[in-house]
Enzyme design. Structure first.
Site, PDB file in Angstrom:
ATOM      1  N   GLU A 187      -6.448  -5.596 -34.984  1.00  9.58           N
ATOM      2  CA  GLU A 187      -6.701  -5.191 -36.384  1.00  9.58           C
ATOM      3  C   GLU A 187      -6.684  -6.438 -37.439  1.00  9.58           C
ATOM      4  OE1 GLU A 187      -4.903  -0.921 -36.372  1.00  9.58           O
ATOM      5  OE2 GLU A 187      -4.375  -1.961 -38.275  1.00  9.58           O
ATOM      6  N   ILE A 232      -5.267  -0.555  -4.522  1.00  6.69           N
ATOM      7  CA  ILE A 232      -4.140  -1.574  -3.894  1.00  6.69           C
ATOM      8  C   ILE A 232      -4.947  -2.995  -4.613  1.00  6.69           C
ATOM      9  CG2 ILE A 232      -3.662  -2.520  -1.685  1.00  6.69           C
ATOM     10  CD1 ILE A 232      -2.768   0.395  -2.146  1.00  6.69           C
ATOM     11  N   GLU A 270       3.068   1.090 -11.456  1.00 12.55           N
ATOM     12  CA  GLU A 270       4.536   1.067 -10.960  1.00 12.55           C
ATOM     13  C   GLU A 270       5.551   1.857 -11.708  1.00 12.55           C
ATOM     14  OE1 GLU A 270       6.582  -2.504 -10.045  1.00 12.55           O
ATOM     15  OE2 GLU A 270       4.787  -3.754  -9.770  1.00 12.55           O
ATOM     16  N   GLY A 307      -0.173   9.802  -6.495  1.00 12.58           N
ATOM     17  CA  GLY A 307       0.230   8.625  -7.412  1.00 12.58           C
ATOM     18  C   GLY A 307       1.605   8.660  -7.952  1.00 12.58           C
ATOM     19  N   CYS A 324       0.837  -1.407  -0.030  1.00 15.68           N
ATOM     20  CA  CYS A 324       0.089  -0.033   0.050  1.00 15.68           C
ATOM     21  C   CYS A 324       0.657   1.110   0.105  1.00 15.68           C
ATOM     22  CB  CYS A 324      -0.886   0.063   1.187  1.00 15.68           C
ATOM     23  SG  CYS A 324      -1.579  -1.546   1.314  1.00 15.68           S
ATOM     24  N   ARG A 382      -6.698 -18.181 -42.277  1.00 15.28           N
ATOM     25  CA  ARG A 382      -7.924 -17.401 -42.754  1.00 15.28           C
ATOM     26  C   ARG A 382      -7.690 -17.146 -44.186  1.00 15.28           C
ATOM     27  NH1 ARG A 382     -13.079 -15.203 -42.312  1.00 15.28           N
ATOM     28  NH2 ARG A 382     -13.120 -12.964 -43.087  1.00 15.28           N
ATOM     29  N   TYR A 411      10.661   5.425   2.476  1.00 11.64           N
ATOM     30  CA  TYR A 411      10.578   5.946   0.989  1.00 11.64           C
ATOM     31  C   TYR A 411      11.799   5.345   0.140  1.00 11.64           C
ATOM     32  CZ  TYR A 411      14.868   8.763   2.220  1.00 11.64           C
ATOM     33  OH  TYR A 411      16.094   8.896   2.513  1.00 11.64           O
ATOM     34  N   ASN A 414      11.981  -0.152  -8.293  1.00 12.89           N
ATOM     35  CA  ASN A 414      13.331  -0.219  -9.420  1.00 12.89           C
ATOM     36  C   ASN A 414      13.486  -1.513  -9.930  1.00 12.89           C
ATOM     37  OD1 ASN A 414      13.912   2.531  -9.769  1.00 12.89           O
ATOM     38  ND2 ASN A 414      15.493   2.446  -8.056  1.00 12.89           N
ATOM     39  N   GLU A 419      -2.197   6.675  -3.047  1.00 13.85           N
ATOM     40  CA  GLU A 419      -3.425   7.532  -2.531  1.00 13.85           C
ATOM     41  C   GLU A 419      -4.094   7.809  -3.412  1.00 13.85           C
ATOM     42  OE1 GLU A 419      -2.299   9.688   1.109  1.00 13.85           O
ATOM     43  OE2 GLU A 419      -1.175   7.761   2.151  1.00 13.85           O
TER      44      GLU A 419
END
Lengths: 254, 434
Positions: free
Chosen positions: B387, B208, B414, B182, B175, B319, B283, B291, B178
């Site tokens: 396509e 989350i 991420e 972001g 978590c 096809r 942090y 990373n 928020e």
């Protein structure tokens, strides 16, 4: 009575690969083609490992004849639960000409050497489909055989084996030691889980040559030609029975 | 075998005056680089090892890859549509993931894991993503984010308590994000206030993954807001702790089988022993983990792209229009060739980043490049495949529309593409600064 079980595993071209005949028409293309364990041998290993889990077997030894890459097949068997492996080295060129009789002689010698109580192999290999190794090995060992097994039960000193036969199912009792060949519905093989693959790294693979077992692998057979099966031709529709009879006569069938 | 390779690899690198590791040949007196050398033995002599193609795997890695591919083909494939429609993982499939060891690949055997490598984890993520990027995400988050955090920063007690469960049955949720933070992750507002020997956590997290199923949460909360981001601390919070509630499931475009929810913390009391690692270092852990985690996302995107192309080409070969197979048209061939080339490039970036990280070489720039490029390739490949398939590509009867929907999150989560570009630019500039 805890059994020592040997299981024969063969490295074959993977069942999902599209087979191509070699330009020299003496075999199929194997270079760079995906190989894996013969599916019936996977079933054989699974059964042996289950016997060990039920405490009927005490040791499961995976055996393979082939070039260096056969070790990958043995490692898969180890990852599925076999305790150790034996790699009988046969160089790639000789492997092409290795016959079920040679393999049977090798397996028979190994079983005697190891003091095995039970040999389980897949009923046939998906490359040559000879369905001969189990039977010949039993004969060389003078052991009873239970082929096309779809269920194995152990009773005192004996195995009760349900066999898949053309007419349905047959139940036989064989005295141990015995040779069993595994059929499709015997079990569903487990995945080699990642932890087991890691653990298998520590298990031993013994290396030896056919000569060490006094087995001569000189071929008795010579492959004359390998051909693709004929391309399926389109059929023709006929309007009625008279038309059918006419066409059959035209084709020289009647 | 891999250890030996990297042992030799490190001898081939010398530290230049600027402290960057460079291949030895750059310093050789003759000034001859490998591109001018004709003989392979010379190459080995100069480098101290024989380089191997990035796509050549060791026997063990191949075995692991095959096992996962088999599992994906046989167990995952039949359930993909159902999981996408119902918006949740199939419980028996998740159990299968645990039983096969996919949820604790690097975790050491003494904690119930496989004891395998980071590269293998990426292979597993890639193989799963070829069939279902959603289930691949579950594997990626558990391995590259959750388990790694515990293994790196957990105390022995914490490891003993959580790693075995994470390896066998428990999912973890990480978590950080928020509603108001972001990309600007460190502006997070969830706070942890000290109260005796506990912390009281208040706040809300958003986006989350697997929140409803998680048995444990790793929550980044600021325990010292006056210190700014240096107050961010990582807390271990068990599911069911009073005050912790899960919000409703987001109704997403793609990766629908993965549950994404808000998680609310209302005076959640957490003992100080539940701090993971050091106070105020959250942090650093987040950056470090992301990373590495982005290499995993790179692997997921590569698998996704490959799975999409694998579903398309057989159709093109079979096809027919205007009397010939679609693939017989040169325009189609060229389109496919281009897609295949892009996937190969993305894969090489991912594999190289993974190998660099394993060799303990600098990898952050390459990891960013891998995630950036592979997520963008995924959007191009999936779009083109829809396509190429024509009308059927637009229906749920064929798998490509799901890959098309699933890929979009790749450039967002991420670390958005913009964040990757920032990181790459910064690291590129470092090479030019004295």
């Amino acid at each position: 009575m805890s059994l020592k079980v040997l299981v024969g595993v063969k490295r074959v071209i993977d069942y999902a690969v599209k087979i191509r005949v070699r330009p020299d028409k003496l075999g199929v293309v194997t270079d760079g083609v995906k190989h894996s364990m013969n599916p019936f041998d996977e079933i054989a290993i699974e059964e042996a490992v289950r016997l060990k889990e039920k405490k009927i077997a005490k040791e499961v030894i995976a055996v393979s004849c082939g070039p260096a890459q056969a070790q990958e097949t043995i490692r898969t068997a180890l990852a599925m639960g076999a305790d150790r492996g034996i790699h009988v080295e046969v160089p790639a060129k000789e492997m092409e000409k290795l016959e079920p009789l040679h393999v049977s002689k090798i397996l028979a010698k190994l079983v005697e050497k190891e003091g095995g109580d039970l040999l389980i192999v897949g009923k046939q290999a998906i490359d040559d489909d000879t369905n001969a190794t189990a039977q010949m090995t039993a004969s060389l060992l003078n052991w009873p055989q239970a082929t096309f097994a779809s269920e194995i039960k152990k009773t005192d000193g004996e195995l009760e084996v349900t066999r898949e036969i053309d007419g349905g199912l047959e139940s036989i009792k064989v005295k141990l030691p015995a040779v069993v060949s595994a059929d499709l519905r015997l079990n569903e093989p487990r995945y080699a889980t990642l932890p087991n693959i890691m653990k298998a790294k520590k298990k031993k693979i013994q290396k030896m040559k056919p000569g060490d077992l006094s087995v001569d692998v000189t071929p008795h057979l010579e492959v004359v030609e390998v051909l693709d099966p004929p391309v399926r031709e389109a059929g023709i529709k006929v309007d009625d029975v008279e038309g059918l009879v006419t066409k059959l006569k035209e084709a020289g069938r009647i | 075998m891999m250890a030996a390779t990297f042992g030799r690899f490190s001898k081939a690198l010398v530290t230049s005056s600027r402290g960057f590791l460079r291949p030895r040949w750059l310093h050789s007196a003759s000034g001859v680089g490998p591109w001018q050398q004709k003989n392979v033995p010379q190459l080995e002599e100069t480098l101290g090892f024989l380089p191997s193609p990035l796509t050549v795997l060791s026997d063990e890695e191949l075995m692991m890859k095959e096992t996962v591919a088999k599992f994906a083909r046989e167990q995952v494939a039949p359930l993909v549509s159902k999981m996408d429609e119902e918006g949740c993982y199939d419980p028996s499939l998740v159990r299968g993931m645990y039983e096969n060891g996919f949820m604790a690949i690097e975790t050491e055997p003494e904690y119930g894991g496989c004891g395998s490598t980071f590269f293998v984890a990426n292979l597993v993520i890639e193989e799963l993503a070829k069939v279902d990027p959603s289930i691949s995400l579950l594997c990626d988050l558990q391995n590259t984010l959750f388990n790694t955090l515990f293994r790196k920063y957990g105390t022995e007690e914490q490891k003993q308590k959580y790693l075995p469960k994470l390896a066998t049955e428990m999912t973890g949720s990480f978590c950080l994000s928020e509603a108001e933070s972001g990309s600007d992750a460190f502006a997070l507002k969830t706070v942890a206030v000290k109260d005796g020997s506990n912390y009281v956590i208040n706040g809300s997290k958003m986006w989350i993954s697997s929140a409803p199923q998680a048995g444990v949460f790793l929550v980044m909360a600021n325990a010292n807001p006056s210190a700014g981001y240096k107050g961010i601390t990582c807390f271990i919070i068990d599911a069911g702790t009073p005050g912790l509630s899960i919000g409703k499931k987001e109704d997403k475009l793609g990766l629908r089988a993965s549950n994404t929810c808000a998680v609310h913390f209302d005076n959640v009391v957490v003992p100080e022993e539940n701090i993971l690692g050091e106070f105020g270092h959250g942090y650093k852990y987040a950056i470090g983990m992301l990373n590495e985690g982005r290499i995993g996302i790179g692997a997921q995107m590569v698998g996704l792209s490959q799975g999409c192309l694998d579903a398309t080409i057989p159709y093109l070969l079979q096809r027919k229009q205007f009397g010939k197979a679609l693939f017989d048209f040169q325009a189609v061939q060229h389109a496919v060739a281009y897609l295949a080339t892009e996937i190969e490039c993305a894969r090489l970036l991912v594999y190289n980043a993974a190998r660099l990280r394993e060799a303990k070489q600098p990898f952050i720039k390459q990891a960013g490049m891998a995630k950036l490029y592979s997520s963008e390739v995924a959007t191009r490949v999936t779009s083109k495949c829809v396509e190429l398939m024509g009308g059927v590509g637009f229906t749920k009867d064929y798998p490509v529309e799901k890959f098309y929907r699933d890929c979009k999150i790749g450039t967002i989560y991420e670390g958005t593409s913009h964040i990757q570009l920032n990181t790459i630019a910064k690291l590129v500039a470092q090479d030019y600064v004295a």
